[in-house]
Design a protein around this motif. Sequence first.
Motif, PDB file in Angstrom:
ATOM      1  N   ASP A  29      53.522  41.004  34.084  1.00 59.93           N
ATOM      2  CA  ASP A  29      52.137  40.689  34.440  1.00 59.93           C
ATOM      3  C   ASP A  29      51.733  39.288  34.012  1.00 59.93           C
ATOM      4  N   ALA A  30      52.697  38.446  33.678  1.00 57.28           N
ATOM      5  CA  ALA A  30      52.380  37.106  33.170  1.00 57.28           C
ATOM      6  C   ALA A  30      51.784  36.226  34.257  1.00 57.28           C
ATOM      7  N   ASN A  31      50.952  35.289  33.823  1.00 54.39           N
ATOM      8  CA  ASN A  31      50.535  34.194  34.692  1.00 54.39           C
ATOM      9  C   ASN A  31      51.685  33.194  34.688  1.00 54.39           C
ATOM     10  N   ASP A  65      48.213  33.895  39.514  1.00 59.69           N
ATOM     11  CA  ASP A  65      49.214  34.466  38.615  1.00 59.69           C
ATOM     12  C   ASP A  65      50.644  34.319  39.108  1.00 59.69           C
ATOM     13  N   LYS A 365      48.649  40.574  29.174  1.00 58.45           N
ATOM     14  CA  LYS A 365      48.332  39.168  28.919  1.00 58.45           C
ATOM     15  C   LYS A 365      47.868  38.976  27.471  1.00 58.45           C
ATOM     16  N   TYR A 375      51.812  30.346  24.949  1.00 54.87           N
ATOM     17  CA  TYR A 375      51.214  30.920  26.164  1.00 54.87           C
ATOM     18  C   TYR A 375      49.695  30.796  26.137  1.00 54.87           C
ATOM     19  N   TYR A 379      47.400  28.505  28.649  1.00 50.73           N
ATOM     20  CA  TYR A 379      46.394  29.148  29.495  1.00 50.73           C
ATOM     21  C   TYR A 379      45.037  28.484  29.262  1.00 50.73           C
TER      22      TYR A 379
END
Length: 650
Positions: A29-31, A65, A365, A375, A379
Amino acid sequence: MTQITPAPLSVSDPAEAEFQQSLAAALDDANLPTLLAAVVQLTGDLSLLEGKFRPTAMRGPGDHDDGGMPDDVRAELRTLAFDVVLAHRRGELPDAPPLTPEQVLHVLSRCLDEEVPSAQGGMLAEELGALSRATPVIDTASGQRAPHVLVVGTGFSGLCAAIRLDEAGVPYTIIDKNPDAGGTWHENVYPGCGVDTPVHLYSYSFAQRADWPRYFAKQSEVEGYLLDIATSYGIRKRVQFGTELETAEWIEDRQHWRVTLRRADNSTHTAEYPVVITAVGLLNRPAYPNLDGLDSFTGPVVHTGAWDPGIDLANKRVAVIGTGASAMQLVPAIAGTAREVTVFQRSAQWIMPNPNTTRGVEPAKQFLMAEFPGYLAWYRLQQAWKFGDRLHPMLRIDPEWPHQDRSINSENERHRKFLTRYIEQKLADRPELIDKCVPDYPPYGKRPLLDHGWFDALLRDDVALVDEGVSHIDGQRVVTSSGAEHEVDVIVLATGFQTLNMLAPMEIHGRDGTTLRESWGADDARAYLGMTVPNFPNMFILYGPNTNAGHGGSHVLSVEMQVRFVLQALERMAKRNLSSIECRQEVFDAYNGEIDAALDGSIWTHTGMTTYYRNSKGRIVTNTPWTNADYWHRTRRLVAEEFIERTRDQ
């Protein structure tokens, strides 16, 4: 979605095995633009930014994403990230050299697929942590004496000042008129209250939080963050709560400020401080409209900025006067509780869509922000650019642009069309609302607002939008400028704050006895760099005149710049045994002339709308004409020649 299957590993530690499983699940589910930047920083391998891993440009609002990558490339990047983090945890990954400002810009530009200007490099490198934003430390061991500072306010500005004063070894006293810390986030408790800036950005660079529950936090969450900061840094126990600065007078022969402090019980006492830092901000005194008959209204009247949590709106007919930021949040929150909500709108607002506005942050996230090195920082950095200086070109008037009535340049026009389409799509089932909701002035002429469910609320049968101003109140009726009458049970004033009446109601007397109010006039505050005024030595204003970034971004960034500048002044006082430091008049005049000239070419001078940014003479008082990066360059180093300095023996 392609799942990550971790390579078989001999993991004897159950906690490590659990971490690996959680990491694999979270990476799904990472960006991916954020993930790529973090991997590049960990490995130092800038070549990863080219070729198959390079993201495409973002289209429209949101976080993009998937980065526009094909499924197989996404899976490969996630697997690479998994392996890199495990190697880092085992100590098998060599330390990569720190990124230079130029490299920070290169990584960000590639991950967003757009060129970020070189002028942004230093500021963004600081935001990332690649450059230090540390403030000076007073060398007391060598006999340096730091002046005692009075800090007024415990919102973002006041707490930042107190933290940095502590770190520098500067003695201070801190006061707040409220019973607890948090400033405007303690005071504003109306239903739906929250931020219009991504909360990962709307926080201190030195105290980032990985577990924010929402992308756009609610009031209680921001207040909780500030209370945690005040407690963990040991500030909260030092604050004199229920205390406000009533008067301050500069005593020339003592080179001190003599202040009168008023307690919650209405008692007063005087004290002397060499330095005063005001940190009360722009949004701390509600603005009440001058409406005939309001005082005799038979029901409750409440301002969003002074909300009564005990007020009962259930089954009530509620009038909301105003359609600014607080109304945009309040109306969706009370619709369905009140029997009827009638909104009185003098002018429509441009409202920005964002899919994250009402979303919670996914647990995956949150895990990556807490556990994947870099991370969260990357972001946050993407938000700093996308919600900040990236938008600045839309503010500058192109004198050759032929459609000045509706927009001010080609980019502003493109944005106007996008926002108009959004309104038309949201209100397609109620076309009679479209004309009421599409503004007739250019985007960004007023404060940019986010859609917190505003249009969905307007579509409800129990919500009505009246597109005319209020003339007066007659008994239990709100009467509009056309004479139409609306009977209501409760009036909510969503009419904003006294933003132009800066530092009111404090009475501050300068070196020659002139008050700051006399120097400024009723609504024309000015300061050098927004922080310091001639004739008012040793006084520093945080979030003062012309420091609001009207194009967007987080004011916390500006506050951190200002606090660093103030600490440089205090360090200079300690090192050089100064009793006072004061901005030179010619520097002040030249700076404000430059401010006004730059603002003359900005959107906020457009005559098609009214705005709280502008005073009675048309001057822009609150906003800066420059980018955040411009302000960073101007405030990064104090220039001694711009100040008058007096030593303690003079």
